[in-house]
Every structure is written in C-alpha cells, then in structure tokens.
Write an enzyme that holds these catalytic residues in place. Structure first.
Site, PDB file in Angstrom:
ATOM      1  N   GLU A 208       0.843  -1.172   0.083  1.00 36.77           N
ATOM      2  CA  GLU A 208      -0.240   0.245  -0.073  1.00 36.77           C
ATOM      3  C   GLU A 208       0.932   1.303   0.063  1.00 36.77           C
ATOM      4  OE1 GLU A 208      -2.642  -0.311   3.435  1.00 36.77           O
ATOM      5  OE2 GLU A 208      -3.635  -1.864   2.665  1.00 36.77           O
ATOM      6  N   LYS A 210       2.371   4.448   1.157  1.00 34.04           N
ATOM      7  CA  LYS A 210       2.158   5.202   2.824  1.00 34.04           C
ATOM      8  C   LYS A 210       1.941   6.668   2.443  1.00 34.04           C
ATOM      9  CE  LYS A 210       4.799   5.349   6.906  1.00 34.04           C
ATOM     10  NZ  LYS A 210       4.537   6.606   7.123  1.00 34.04           N
ATOM     11  N   ARG A 230      -3.727   8.701  16.527  1.00 30.24           N
ATOM     12  CA  ARG A 230      -2.996   7.723  16.896  1.00 30.24           C
ATOM     13  C   ARG A 230      -3.092   7.320  18.368  1.00 30.24           C
ATOM     14  NH1 ARG A 230       1.996   4.964  17.037  1.00 30.24           N
ATOM     15  NH2 ARG A 230       3.308   6.877  17.361  1.00 30.24           N
ATOM     16  N   GLU A 259      -5.599   7.748   6.802  1.00 25.96           N
ATOM     17  CA  GLU A 259      -4.736   8.838   6.923  1.00 25.96           C
ATOM     18  C   GLU A 259      -5.524  10.033   6.404  1.00 25.96           C
ATOM     19  OE1 GLU A 259      -1.784   7.693   8.105  1.00 25.96           O
ATOM     20  OE2 GLU A 259      -0.461   9.267   7.729  1.00 25.96           O
ATOM     21  N   ARG A 374       3.171  -3.637  17.459  1.00 24.33           N
ATOM     22  CA  ARG A 374       4.001  -3.182  16.233  1.00 24.33           C
ATOM     23  C   ARG A 374       4.544  -4.568  15.813  1.00 24.33           C
ATOM     24  NH1 ARG A 374       5.866   1.698  14.831  1.00 24.33           N
ATOM     25  NH2 ARG A 374       5.645   2.614  16.878  1.00 24.33           N
TER      26      ARG A 374
END
Length: 518
Positions: A208, A210, A230, A259, A374
């Site tokens: 994808e 960014k 976030r 985003e 993460r």
DNA sequence: TTCCGACAGTGGGGTCGCAAT
DNA sequence: ATTGCGACCCCACTATCGGAA
C-alpha cells in the site's frame, strides 16, 4: 492504599532488570489494590497519570517543596489532586496550579515525589510501561494473558480492565467488545530496508501507498461520527472534511482506519507541516480548512453494521472496505502473492514515490488487525538519504547515556568555509560508538558547558535522514527530518563533508516533485 | 543452543493554544 | 505583540529479556 506502596513498587520494578520479576512486582501491587484503586495503580505503574493532560511539565517541576517525612497520601487522594490541577484554567491559572501542585508535593515523601514527578513528565524510567502492567494484571487475577490483552485492546485502555478484573474476575473479560464510538489502539508497522525484504517477511501481501499525514480512526453510528488520532485524541471538530466524507458511505455503523493529509490543487501531497498545522488548528477551523483542505484515504475497516472484523484477515477486511468506500477514498495498493510479483511491487513503490508519497507499507494478507501492537505483519519501506556532515557540538546524555556525549549538533559545509547547523541527532549510536565519540569529541572541545561541549568542526559523521523540511529554527531555513548516525568517518576531513548546497538540492527537489519530505 | 519478537529508553523537528510578560 | 510552556503530530534506532525454533 497509600501512594507510598505504589512508589515502593515502582522503585522495586526499577531495581530489577528481569522482566518476569517486574511483572511479579506489578502483580503484587495490583493484588493489594481495591478495584477502584487498581484504576490508578495500573496507570501509575505504566508510568501515566489518569488525567490526559495536567498543564504541568518540566518548568513547573523545577522547584518543589521539601518532601514529607511520613507517608500519608492515599492513592485516590493523589489522583483527585491531579484532577484539580488539570482542571485549572483562565487568567491566574499558573498561580493557582502552582499552589495546588506545591500542596500535593509537600504531602509526598521523597520516593512519592519521585513517582509523582516521573508521572507528570511521562519519564518514570522504571523499565516497565503498559505492556508489563497488562502482564502483571493477568498474573494478579489468574486470567489468560491473551484474553486480557484482547480486552485492553478493545477497551483502548488498561485501567478500566484492571478495575473489572479485580471486581469480578476473569468472567468480566467477555464484556469487553469493540464499541463503535470508542477508539482502539491502532495497529502499527515496523520497518524494512526495502520492498524485497518486506515481502520476504510478510509472505503474500498487499503493498500500500504510505501517505505522509496523520493517522485517523473514524467511528460512525448513524449521523454520529467521531475522528480519533493515533493516541486516541478526539479531533472530530478539527477535521470536518473527514466527517463529511465518512457520512457519504453506505453503512450505519462503521469503524475505519486511514490517513488524513493536505493535498494541493494538483492532487499531490503538501508538506507534512501543513497537514500537522491543520490538525492542530482548533480555534478557526473554517479558515484553516480553506487554506489547506484535507483528504482522507482509508486502508482498513474494523467494524461494519454490527460485525467486528478485527480477527478477519487483511485480505477479507480489504474486500469489505472496497465494497464500502469508493476508490478515491482508499489508499492505492497492489497485491503480491509470490516472488514472480516482486517486480510489480517494486514498480508500484516507485510510482508511489513519483506521486509524492512517503513510501509503501507491506501488509501480510493473512494477518488479523492487531491493535496497539507493532508486529511484523505490517512493514513500512521508505527511501533513505545520506550525507557526510560535521559535528559542531555534542550534548551530555541522560539515563543510561549519562556520562556519554550523546546528542550531536550537525552542520554542513558553508560557502565561506564555515559550517551551518541543520539539526541534531542521538539515533543510531551503539554503546561502543557513544564511548568512542565521547573521547574523540572531548579532544576537540573548545568550550565546556553544563549541557555539553562545543567542538572544533573536524569530526565527520555519515548521517541518514528521511528528507529536508523547512525550518525557522536553523540558519539555512532547512532542517533534516529523522536524522540518524550511520557511522563515524574519522578517515574524512571536514573539507570533504557535504555542503549546504547539497542539502538544499535535496530540499528543492522534494518541493519541486511535491514529495512530502524528501 | 541460537535466534528473534516485543519492549523500553533516548531523544529529534514542527505546530498550535494559552497564560504571562 | 512576543515569549515560554505544555501537548501532540510525525518518528529511528539500540539494548535487553525471554520465549520460540
């Protein structure tokens, strides 16, 4: 429960390096707490106050009253005191906040003051944060760790889960479900050097674009729409375009991840600073909006009309998203299922950069949405620039870097034979490098100050960075973004270092192509 | 036994809004 | 009006522990 008990637990957590021992100590503290107290204890042992913001920082904590001799502060009492401090506002607020702060600290013993100070600054430095509190909580209540993690992820916070577990035991965990309107911690990406490495780790994957904006999680229930960042900050009123965009989608209940970023009239991304300014503007949103309109691009969906999708695969979640949101509201992507597609992935990455974006994120197709973690399921890949710069000064480090010169002031060679500072960095240094540069820089020192040393500009360092951004702080009007040290270059002389013009070339190229940062 | 995933720490530049100067 | 401060956007990288392989 006395605050002193929490301070003692924190000190013992800090005193051991063993994570299992830290978890045991955290578990013991939670076991000793009532459910109501556990809310505060869980926050404090994770290094956080329960208040999101208090208005108290470094400057307010420079001078404090002497500590109390005997512990009298109750945990809940201390929490209420912070609430009172956080609520102060308006003219004269500083004085009133100061008065309340001093009253609280005057009642705290020395270890308690150390705890309160660390919490206020977010710098408890005990070697444990929320992740170990979650482990301690599972241990304290004999609940399965995976289920506690799941509850925390869905609730978006540990303290409420701690309260429920202590009050009701493991049975309480089933109650925690994704709730439309309450944000979950977003899934994060780790880093890979290039697309091939990322694909090697991810297996069959989506690649994808960014986007260099700010992360948004959008919750919709009918006409009720909320936008979170976030860190789960509610920014709904600052981003009306995002609200309007989601309102057009054909679903009543929705949780989307994506985003938001400012785009120019040509559709290319504006510098990150403009997006950040938009997101930060609260007072006059219409004017800010007219100046820098935002767009939202989504890449994930966590809930649709009563159906949770967190455990669904990336492939399935994307299918659901594609059925809901038009292409213009989704990030561009390609799917790569085998080594034969690697060339296509590299070409896609190159085209994303050509369109002015930051890079790509490679996402394993079979992975669930792992909120707040993460993991290796998402891997970001960004191009890196490098330059040889000269160390102009260095600052003494803190914590485990105490006694070492750590943070380097970086300069490029100017036209007049002087050096122009472009930023600082402390990143990329191993312990051996810290030791070496401390010795080397002290030999070059021409001025010793409390904060560090100014040196003769002779030591060359190879610096990696993501881009060059406009700066009002530095004399060239430019600063490096995310600078880190690759290696020292004692084999090079300062005369061989890169010039300000070379840096400006990177800056100008980025602006000309619309690249977000470099 | 070795490897590697997850964590915590160490700070970076830029921006806004607020209160004090 | 300007300045200092706090809070939050973006973030890279290394050291370490302890479970996985």
């Amino acid at each position: 429960m006395l605050l002193a008990a929490v301070a003692a637990a924190s000190a013992e957590v800090a005193a051991t390096r063993s994570r299992r021992a830290k978890v045991e100590r955290i578990a013991a503290a939670l076991t000793a707490a009532t459910p109501a107290e556990a809310v505060v204890v869980a926050a404090y042992l994770a290094g956080e106050l329960t208040q999101r913001r208090t208005g108290v920082g470094w400057a307010s904590l420079r001078e404090l009253p002497p500590p109390a001799q005997a512990p009298t502060l109750d945990v809940l009492e201390a929490d209420r005191a912070w609430s009172a401090i956080a609520e102060v506002a308006g003219a004269g607020a500083q004085g009133e906040r100061r008065r309340l702060l001093e009253a609280l600290f005057a009642r705290a013993t020395e270890p308690e003051q150390r705890l309160l100070r660390g919490l206020a600054l977010g710098e408890l430095r005990q070697g444990a944060l929320d992740a170990l509190v979650v482990e301690g909580l599972a241990r304290a209540t004999d609940a399965p760790l995976a289920e506690v993690r799941r509850a925390v992820m869905l609730r978006g916070a540990t303290p409420p889960v701690a309260e429920a577990l202590l009050a009701e035991g493991s049975a309480a965990l089933a109650r925690f479900r994704l709730e439309v309107g309450r944000p979950v911690h977003p899934m994060l990406a780790s880093t890979a050097a290039d697309v091939a490495e990322a694909l090697g780790k991810a297996g069959p994957a989506a690649v994808e674009e960014k986007l260099d904006g700010i992360r948004v999680q959008v919750h919709r229930r009918g006409d009720d729409i909320a936008v979170f960042t976030r860190t789960l900050d509610d920014v709904t009123s600052r981003l009306p375009e995002v609200v309007e965009a989601v309102r057009t989608l054909p679903a009543d209940e929705l949780v989307l991840d994506g985003e938001a970023l400012a785009l120019g009239a040509d559709g290319r991304p504006r510098p990150f600073q403009e997006t950040a300014a938009r997101t930060g503007s609260r007072v006059d949103v219409p004017t800010a909006r007219a100046r820098a309109p935002l767009s939202a691009a989504f890449f994930d969906v966590l809930h649709v009309d009563g159906e949770d999708l967190l455990t669904a695969s990336t492939a399935e979640r994307h299918d659901r998203l594609a059925a809901l949101a038009p292409e213009a509201m989704r990030v561009r992507r390609v799917v790569v299922t085998g080594p034969e597609d690697e060339h296509a992935a590299a070409a896609f990455s190159a085209s994303a950069l050509a369109r002015g974006h930051e890079g790509v994120v490679v996402k394993a197709l079979d992975a669930p949405y792992e909120a707040g973690r993460r993991g290796a399921a998402w891997l970001k890949v960004k191009p890196v620039h490098t330059l040889d710069l000269v160390v102009l000064a260095a600052e003494w480090g803190s914590g485990r870097r105490r006694g070492w010169l750590s943070n380097l002031h970086l300069g490029a060679r100017g036209l007049d034979g002087g050096f122009v500072m472009l930023g600082k960095t402390f990143k990329g240094l191993t312990d051996a490098m810290l030791q070496w540069q401390t010795t080397a820089l002290l030999e070059l020192a021409v001025e010793q100050a409390g904060w560090g040393v100014v040196v003769r500009p002779e030591l060359v360092v190879e610096i990696a960075f993501d881009g060059v951004q406009a700066s009002t702080r530095y004399p060239a009007g430019m600063a490096l973004r995310f600078a880190r040290v690759i290696r020292h270059r004692p084999d090079k002389t300062a005369a061989e270092a890169d010039t300000v013009d070379a840096v400006r070339a990177v800056f100008d190229r980025a602006r000309a192509t619309g690249e977000s940062s470099g």
